[in-house]
Design a protein around this motif. Structure first.
Motif, PDB file in Angstrom:
ATOM      1  N   ARG A  47      35.927  45.762  45.721  1.00  0.00           N
ATOM      2  CA  ARG A  47      35.626  44.795  45.429  1.00  0.00           C
ATOM      3  C   ARG A  47      34.582  45.206  44.199  1.00  0.00           C
ATOM      4  O   ARG A  47      34.875  44.062  42.721  1.00  0.00           O
ATOM      5  N   LEU A  48      33.192  45.852  44.067  1.00  0.00           N
ATOM      6  CA  LEU A  48      32.142  46.005  43.611  1.00  0.00           C
ATOM      7  C   LEU A  48      33.027  46.608  42.543  1.00  0.00           C
ATOM      8  O   LEU A  48      32.256  46.280  41.501  1.00  0.00           O
ATOM      9  N   LEU A  49      33.788  47.736  42.789  1.00  0.00           N
ATOM     10  CA  LEU A  49      33.575  48.786  41.521  1.00  0.00           C
ATOM     11  C   LEU A  49      34.966  47.893  40.833  1.00  0.00           C
ATOM     12  O   LEU A  49      34.579  47.393  39.309  1.00  0.00           O
ATOM     13  N   LEU A  50      35.520  46.753  41.479  1.00  0.00           N
ATOM     14  CA  LEU A  50      36.808  45.926  40.357  1.00  0.00           C
ATOM     15  C   LEU A  50      36.102  44.675  39.438  1.00  0.00           C
ATOM     16  O   LEU A  50      36.433  44.556  38.528  1.00  0.00           O
ATOM     17  N   LEU A  51      35.151  44.697  40.317  1.00  0.00           N
ATOM     18  CA  LEU A  51      34.232  43.616  39.786  1.00  0.00           C
ATOM     19  C   LEU A  51      33.279  43.735  38.409  1.00  0.00           C
ATOM     20  O   LEU A  51      33.027  43.045  37.457  1.00  0.00           O
ATOM     21  N   SER A  52      32.668  45.404  38.759  1.00  0.00           N
ATOM     22  CA  SER A  52      31.963  45.683  37.752  1.00  0.00           C
ATOM     23  C   SER A  52      32.951  45.965  36.552  1.00  0.00           C
ATOM     24  O   SER A  52      32.462  45.771  35.409  1.00  0.00           O
ATOM     25  N   VAL A  53      33.877  46.401  36.354  1.00  0.00           N
ATOM     26  CA  VAL A  53      34.757  46.881  35.849  1.00  0.00           C
ATOM     27  C   VAL A  53      34.869  45.384  34.479  1.00  0.00           C
ATOM     28  O   VAL A  53      34.918  45.729  33.601  1.00  0.00           O
ATOM     29  N   TYR A  54      35.730  44.580  35.041  1.00  0.00           N
ATOM     30  CA  TYR A  54      36.164  43.467  35.348  1.00  0.00           C
ATOM     31  C   TYR A  54      34.860  42.898  33.798  1.00  0.00           C
ATOM     32  O   TYR A  54      35.079  42.329  33.113  1.00  0.00           O
ATOM     33  N   LEU A  55      33.698  42.652  35.079  1.00  0.00           N
ATOM     34  CA  LEU A  55      32.356  42.003  33.831  1.00  0.00           C
ATOM     35  C   LEU A  55      31.763  42.874  32.995  1.00  0.00           C
ATOM     36  O   LEU A  55      31.455  42.317  32.005  1.00  0.00           O
ATOM     37  N   GLN A  56      31.443  43.891  33.145  1.00  0.00           N
ATOM     38  CA  GLN A  56      31.314  45.311  32.325  1.00  0.00           C
ATOM     39  C   GLN A  56      31.635  45.043  31.079  1.00  0.00           C
ATOM     40  O   GLN A  56      31.661  44.761  29.900  1.00  0.00           O
ATOM     41  N   TRP A  57      33.200  44.612  30.699  1.00  0.00           N
ATOM     42  CA  TRP A  57      33.822  44.485  30.219  1.00  0.00           C
ATOM     43  C   TRP A  57      34.030  43.298  29.032  1.00  0.00           C
ATOM     44  O   TRP A  57      33.680  43.492  27.962  1.00  0.00           O
ATOM     45  N   ILE A  58      33.084  42.445  30.217  1.00  0.00           N
ATOM     46  CA  ILE A  58      33.045  40.650  29.247  1.00  0.00           C
ATOM     47  C   ILE A  58      31.901  41.544  28.570  1.00  0.00           C
ATOM     48  O   ILE A  58      30.970  40.832  27.844  1.00  0.00           O
ATOM     49  N   GLY A  59      31.019  41.815  29.541  1.00  0.00           N
ATOM     50  CA  GLY A  59      29.292  41.561  28.877  1.00  0.00           C
ATOM     51  C   GLY A  59      29.288  42.684  27.406  1.00  0.00           C
ATOM     52  O   GLY A  59      28.665  42.394  26.857  1.00  0.00           O
ATOM     53  N   ILE A  60      30.296  43.688  27.530  1.00  0.00           N
ATOM     54  CA  ILE A  60      30.138  44.664  26.232  1.00  0.00           C
ATOM     55  C   ILE A  60      30.861  43.783  25.083  1.00  0.00           C
ATOM     56  O   ILE A  60      30.075  43.744  24.169  1.00  0.00           O
ATOM     57  N   CYS A  61      31.782  42.847  25.173  1.00  0.00           N
ATOM     58  CA  CYS A  61      32.476  42.527  24.590  1.00  0.00           C
ATOM     59  C   CYS A  61      31.190  41.116  24.231  1.00  0.00           C
ATOM     60  O   CYS A  61      31.437  40.590  22.883  1.00  0.00           O
ATOM     61  N   SER A  62      30.894  40.143  24.538  1.00  0.00           N
ATOM     62  CA  SER A  62      30.194  39.812  24.016  1.00  0.00           C
ATOM     63  C   SER A  62      28.852  39.990  23.788  1.00  0.00           C
ATOM     64  O   SER A  62      28.366  39.974  22.617  1.00  0.00           O
ATOM     65  N   ALA A  63      28.126  40.912  23.975  1.00  0.00           N
ATOM     66  CA  ALA A  63      26.789  41.633  23.397  1.00  0.00           C
ATOM     67  C   ALA A  63      27.454  42.042  22.015  1.00  0.00           C
ATOM     68  O   ALA A  63      26.567  41.882  20.467  1.00  0.00           O
ATOM     69  N   ALA A  64      28.873  42.308  21.797  1.00  0.00           N
ATOM     70  CA  ALA A  64      29.125  42.545  20.062  1.00  0.00           C
ATOM     71  C   ALA A  64      29.646  40.807  19.752  1.00  0.00           C
ATOM     72  O   ALA A  64      29.039  40.933  17.841  1.00  0.00           O
ATOM     73  N   ALA A  65      29.761  40.130  20.517  1.00  0.00           N
ATOM     74  CA  ALA A  65      29.523  39.539  19.566  1.00  0.00           C
ATOM     75  C   ALA A  65      28.875  38.447  19.027  1.00  0.00           C
ATOM     76  O   ALA A  65      28.450  37.812  17.778  1.00  0.00           O
ATOM     77  N   LEU A  66      27.641  38.582  19.633  1.00  0.00           N
ATOM     78  CA  LEU A  66      26.548  38.041  19.837  1.00  0.00           C
ATOM     79  C   LEU A  66      26.115  38.974  18.803  1.00  0.00           C
ATOM     80  O   LEU A  66      25.069  38.914  17.915  1.00  0.00           O
ATOM     81  N   CYS A  67      25.969  40.144  18.531  1.00  0.00           N
ATOM     82  CA  CYS A  67      26.028  40.842  17.548  1.00  0.00           C
ATOM     83  C   CYS A  67      25.792  40.458  15.888  1.00  0.00           C
ATOM     84  O   CYS A  67      25.825  40.327  15.324  1.00  0.00           O
ATOM     85  N   LEU A  68      27.429  40.412  16.541  1.00  0.00           N
ATOM     86  CA  LEU A  68      27.961  39.471  15.499  1.00  0.00           C
ATOM     87  C   LEU A  68      27.425  38.145  14.676  1.00  0.00           C
ATOM     88  O   LEU A  68      27.357  37.904  13.741  1.00  0.00           O
ATOM     89  N   VAL A  69      27.166  37.657  15.519  1.00  0.00           N
ATOM     90  CA  VAL A  69      26.830  35.809  15.926  1.00  0.00           C
ATOM     91  C   VAL A  69      25.458  36.062  14.541  1.00  0.00           C
ATOM     92  O   VAL A  69      25.009  35.615  13.327  1.00  0.00           O
ATOM     93  N   ARG A  70      24.718  36.764  15.728  1.00  0.00           N
ATOM     94  CA  ARG A  70      23.623  37.023  14.830  1.00  0.00           C
ATOM     95  C   ARG A  70      23.463  37.582  13.117  1.00  0.00           C
ATOM     96  O   ARG A  70      22.525  37.099  12.433  1.00  0.00           O
ATOM     97  N   ARG A  71      23.868  38.420  13.186  1.00  0.00           N
ATOM     98  CA  ARG A  71      24.549  39.150  11.560  1.00  0.00           C
ATOM     99  C   ARG A  71      24.809  37.772  10.664  1.00  0.00           C
ATOM    100  O   ARG A  71      24.905  38.153   9.356  1.00  0.00           O
ATOM    101  N   HIS A  72      25.576  37.146  10.586  1.00  0.00           N
ATOM    102  CA  HIS A  72      26.692  36.409   9.821  1.00  0.00           C
ATOM    103  C   HIS A  72      26.438  34.669  10.115  1.00  0.00           C
ATOM    104  O   HIS A  72      27.435  34.114  10.006  1.00  0.00           O
ATOM    105  N   ALA A  73      25.570  34.596  11.039  1.00  0.00           N
ATOM    106  CA  ALA A  73      25.859  33.219  11.319  1.00  0.00           C
ATOM    107  C   ALA A  73      24.048  32.725  10.770  1.00  0.00           C
ATOM    108  O   ALA A  73      23.423  31.508  10.937  1.00  0.00           O
ATOM    109  N   GLY A  74      23.887  32.979   9.431  1.00  0.00           N
ATOM    110  CA  GLY A  74      21.923  32.864   8.621  1.00  0.00           C
ATOM    111  C   GLY A  74      21.760  31.683   7.811  1.00  0.00           C
ATOM    112  O   GLY A  74      20.895  30.865   7.708  1.00  0.00           O
TER     113      GLY A  74
END
Length: 348
Positions: A47-74
């Motif tokens: 369960r820890l392995l599955l949750l780690s993969v699932y949440l890390q995927w969400i984390g990477i995509c969320s970081a990329a989205a916030l990166c775009l927000v910071r660059r283009h929401a001036g």
């Protein structure tokens, strides 16, 4: 202009590797907490392995989205950035949750879904995301507000320090100039020019924030010439400046207040006067400035001396953080102030 810059200050830069690593660590911490809720200890590792993969995927995509927000929401203000970032984080979580549910049956993620089915899995994921995202954005908001408050407070103190003209110094200077007008008009004119240069550096709105050491030393010489009108031969100035250090950059009005301190609390308090020493050199990309003055062994501590040094230390901390320092030492004959400033930092 301020509204366009505020989102950049509000959101951290999630385009950097260190920020992404922080996001992944937070996601992993959430995975550990959720995995510990598993009733069957034997199923905990999987369960820890599955949750780690699932949440890390969400984390990477969320970081990329916030990166775009910071660059283009001036064009948005801080509140608009908060709302946009919050909705995007929920949307990213929803999209990955849907993908995981559809493809998870074939990839072994079905233990995450539980017996309640699709809607419960989506609702649980969005609920956790809503809480974590709200806490994170609230933290970023408070941190940004605290930093802006701290900067405004220090900037106000800095402006007060720069604008403060000691009344006794001003009155004494004007009286000295008045006495020179008839007997030595050329000296009186030079004294007025020196006084105007000091007032311009302290009070002008367009005065540069960062100057070359050579320009700062010009103000030091002007100040000393004015004080010599009052102290005469009791005051002498000794420069020992490395030519390589003259072009070094430092905040304006950083050395002159130290010399002012040395005269007011050192030379002027001694019947025989003394010499104020100003030495500067460049060592390993650090500008090192030393200001010394004679010290009367039996003279009590002068008021205002410590506060001036505290203000200078705060100015250094505001611009350079921990990379700059100011040290104070004294012996039976001298009061010594050593200041070190990095030279590899951009002026801005």
């Amino acid at each position: 202009m301020q509204a366009a810059r505020e989102p950049v200050e509000f959101l951290p830069d999630f385009c950097t590797g260190s920020r992404v690593l922080h996001v992944l660590l937070v996601c992993e911490a959430v995975a550990v907490v959720l995995a510990l809720g598993e009733a069957d200890p034997a199923a905990l590792p999987r369960r820890l392995l599955l949750l780690s993969v699932y949440l890390q995927w969400i984390g990477i995509c969320s970081a990329a989205a916030l990166c775009l927000v910071r660059r283009h929401a001036g064009h948005l203000d801080a509140r608009g950035v908060v709302a946009l970032a919050y909705l995007i984080l929920l949307a990213v979580t929803f999209a990955i949750t849907e993908i995981t549910f559809v493809a998870g049956r074939y990839a072994g993620f079905s233990p995450l879904f539980g017996p309640a089915g699709h809607l419960a899995f989506v609702a649980r994921s969005l609920g956790i995301c809503a809480v974590v995202a709200a806490l994170a954005l609230r933290y970023f908001w408070l941190r940004s507000a605290w930093r802006q408050h701290a900067r405004a407070e220090v900037q106000a103190r800095l402006e007060a320090l720069q604008a403060r003209i000691e009344p006794h110094f001003l009155f004494n200077s004007l009286n000295s100039v008045a006495a020179l007008i008839a007997a030595r008009p050329a000296a009186a004119e030079r004294a007025l020019e020196d006084l105007a240069a000091l007032l311009r550096a302290r009070l002008a709105d367009d005065a540069p924030d960062v100057v070359a050491l050579a320009d700062e030393l010009v103000l030091v010489e002007a100040y000393v010439r004015i004080e010599q009108l009052r102290l005469g031969e009791r005051l002498t100035l000794d420069f020992d400046i490395d030519p390589a250090a003259r072009g070094c950059r430092l905040p304006a009005l950083m050395v002159q207040p130290l010399v002012e301190n040395a005269i007011a609390h050192g030379v002027a308090r001694l019947p025989a006067g003394g010499t104020v020493g100003v030495a500067a050199g460049l060592r390993e990309r650090m500008l090192v400035v030393r200001v010394t003055n004679p010290l009367a062994a039996d003279a009590p501590a002068a008021p205002g001396n410590r506060q001036a040094l505290v203000n200078i230390r705060r100015r250094l901390a505001l611009r350079y953080g921990d990379t700059a320092r100011i040290d104070i030492a004294r012996d039976e004959q001298r009061f010594i102030v050593d200041m070190q400033l990095p030279q590899d930092r951009p002026d801005s």
